[in-house]
Design a protein around this motif. Sequence first.
Motif, short mmCIF file in Angstrom:
data_model
loop_
_atom_site.label_atom_id
_atom_site.label_comp_id
_atom_site.label_asym_id
_atom_site.label_seq_id
_atom_site.Cartn_x
_atom_site.Cartn_y
_atom_site.Cartn_z
N SER A 174 0.83 -1.20 0.00
CA SER A 174 0.00 0.00 0.00
C SER A 174 0.87 1.25 0.00
CB SER A 174 -0.92 -0.01 1.22
OG SER A 174 -1.73 1.14 1.25
N ALA A 175 1.95 1.24 0.79
CA ALA A 175 2.86 2.39 0.83
C ALA A 175 3.57 2.58 -0.51
CB ALA A 175 3.88 2.20 1.95
N ILE A 176 3.95 1.47 -1.16
CA ILE A 176 4.60 1.55 -2.47
C ILE A 176 3.66 2.17 -3.49
CG2 ILE A 176 5.48 0.16 -4.39
CD1 ILE A 176 6.52 -1.82 -2.22
N ARG A 177 2.39 1.72 -3.50
CA ARG A 177 1.41 2.28 -4.44
C ARG A 177 1.16 3.76 -4.14
NH1 ARG A 177 -2.42 0.78 -8.19
NH2 ARG A 177 -1.79 -1.40 -8.09
N ASP A 178 1.10 4.12 -2.86
CA ASP A 178 0.90 5.52 -2.50
C ASP A 178 2.06 6.38 -3.00
OD1 ASP A 178 -1.48 4.92 -1.26
OD2 ASP A 178 -0.67 5.01 0.78
N GLU A 179 3.28 5.84 -2.91
CA GLU A 179 4.45 6.55 -3.42
C GLU A 179 4.29 6.81 -4.92
OE1 GLU A 179 8.65 7.98 -3.10
OE2 GLU A 179 7.22 7.39 -1.55
N GLY A 180 3.88 5.78 -5.65
CA GLY A 180 3.67 5.95 -7.08
C GLY A 180 2.58 6.96 -7.40
N ALA A 181 1.49 6.92 -6.64
CA ALA A 181 0.39 7.85 -6.88
C ALA A 181 0.82 9.29 -6.64
CB ALA A 181 -0.79 7.49 -5.97
N SER A 182 1.68 9.51 -5.65
CA SER A 182 2.15 10.87 -5.37
C SER A 182 3.01 11.39 -6.52
CB SER A 182 2.91 10.92 -4.05
OG SER A 182 4.15 10.22 -4.14
N VAL A 183 3.81 10.51 -7.13
CA VAL A 183 4.62 10.92 -8.28
C VAL A 183 3.73 11.17 -9.49
CG1 VAL A 183 6.57 10.33 -9.76
CG2 VAL A 183 6.57 9.60 -7.38
N ALA A 184 2.71 10.34 -9.67
CA ALA A 184 1.78 10.54 -10.78
C ALA A 184 1.09 11.89 -10.69
CB ALA A 184 0.75 9.41 -10.80
N ARG A 185 0.80 12.35 -9.48
CA ARG A 185 0.17 13.66 -9.33
C ARG A 185 1.12 14.78 -9.77
NH1 ARG A 185 -2.10 11.06 -4.71
NH2 ARG A 185 -0.46 11.83 -3.32
N LEU A 186 2.42 14.57 -9.56
CA LEU A 186 3.38 15.55 -10.07
C LEU A 186 3.34 15.62 -11.60
CD1 LEU A 186 6.53 14.80 -7.85
CD2 LEU A 186 4.81 16.58 -7.51
N ALA A 187 3.21 14.44 -12.22
CA ALA A 187 3.11 14.40 -13.68
C ALA A 187 1.85 15.12 -14.15
CB ALA A 187 3.13 12.96 -14.17
N GLU A 188 0.75 14.87 -13.50
CA GLU A 188 -0.51 15.52 -13.88
C GLU A 188 -0.43 17.04 -13.75
OE1 GLU A 188 -3.53 11.88 -12.53
OE2 GLU A 188 -3.21 13.61 -11.21
N ALA A 189 0.29 17.50 -12.73
CA ALA A 189 0.43 18.94 -12.50
C ALA A 189 1.51 19.58 -13.37
CB ALA A 189 0.74 19.21 -11.03
N GLY A 190 2.35 18.76 -13.99
CA GLY A 190 3.43 19.29 -14.81
C GLY A 190 4.51 19.96 -14.01
N THR A 191 4.70 19.52 -12.76
CA THR A 191 5.75 20.07 -11.93
C THR A 191 6.98 19.16 -11.98
OG1 THR A 191 4.81 18.96 -9.99
CG2 THR A 191 4.12 21.21 -10.39
N PHE A 192 8.12 19.70 -11.51
CA PHE A 192 9.36 18.92 -11.57
C PHE A 192 9.17 17.56 -10.91
CE2 PHE A 192 13.52 17.55 -10.07
CZ PHE A 192 14.28 17.71 -11.22
N PRO A 193 9.67 16.50 -11.52
CA PRO A 193 10.58 16.46 -12.69
C PRO A 193 9.89 16.37 -14.05
CG PRO A 193 10.43 14.29 -11.71
CD PRO A 193 9.57 15.18 -10.86
N PHE A 194 8.60 16.68 -14.08
CA PHE A 194 7.82 16.55 -15.32
C PHE A 194 7.50 17.91 -15.93
CE2 PHE A 194 6.76 13.08 -12.36
CZ PHE A 194 7.20 11.99 -13.10
N ASP A 195 8.33 18.92 -15.68
CA ASP A 195 8.06 20.27 -16.15
C ASP A 195 8.79 20.62 -17.43
OD1 ASP A 195 10.58 20.30 -15.11
OD2 ASP A 195 10.31 22.09 -13.86
#
Length: 221
Positions: A174-195
């Motif tokens: 569950s913690a691993i999936r939560d980690e992934g979901a938090s990174v995916a939100r960065l991608a959706e927002a277009g913030t670093f490292p996805f900027d």
Amino acid sequence: MRGAGMINDMNDGMNDEPGRILRWNFFIGGHLSASVPVRLVERTDRGQLVWMETGTPMWRTELPNGAHLRDIAPDDRPPGGYPVVADRWPMGNALFYQPTGAAHSVLWLFGRRRKFRGWYVNLERRIHRGDDIDITDHELDINVAPDRSWRWKDERSFAEKTGHPVYWSADEASAIRDEGASVARLAEAGTFPFDGTWCDFRPPPSWTTPPRPPVPRHPLL
């Protein structure tokens, strides 16, 4: 397995000079899968960037019948680990961002002529031991397209490994999936490292392909 988010970043006193050769050691279920030399691009308090070049001389685990280590049950593996053989890194060029204290890395993937073709999120536990970067793979990953749309990768095999003592418990999963979901939100927002930064990275012309490192010291974690 130790806690899914427990990372030990041991960078104090290390040489931060760009171009320094480090060793990226990739472990699956406690067994070494590959050891590849990489070059340090940048290191700050936020994390470090390293460059992995296609065709780099490396070591890989010698497995029976062309199998992949993640598909071999831990109980079927030799207790001392598999032998390693000389090889070359077969995947494309990649720039790795390894954020301090995080249980993931983000890769900028480059195809032919080093054209950027998207990001890859590797969920992992990472320990720095001098010039060695020891990666415990968490199986579940995320593909992020250049337009920042994303999808989970290897969900089925992640679920199959959950609960085995050499991998992760249900709570750790569950913690691993939560980690992934938090990174995916960065991608959706277009913030670093996805900027959009680093998408045009080119290593300096003076950086030659790193030589094959010494035989890995530890085939097991």
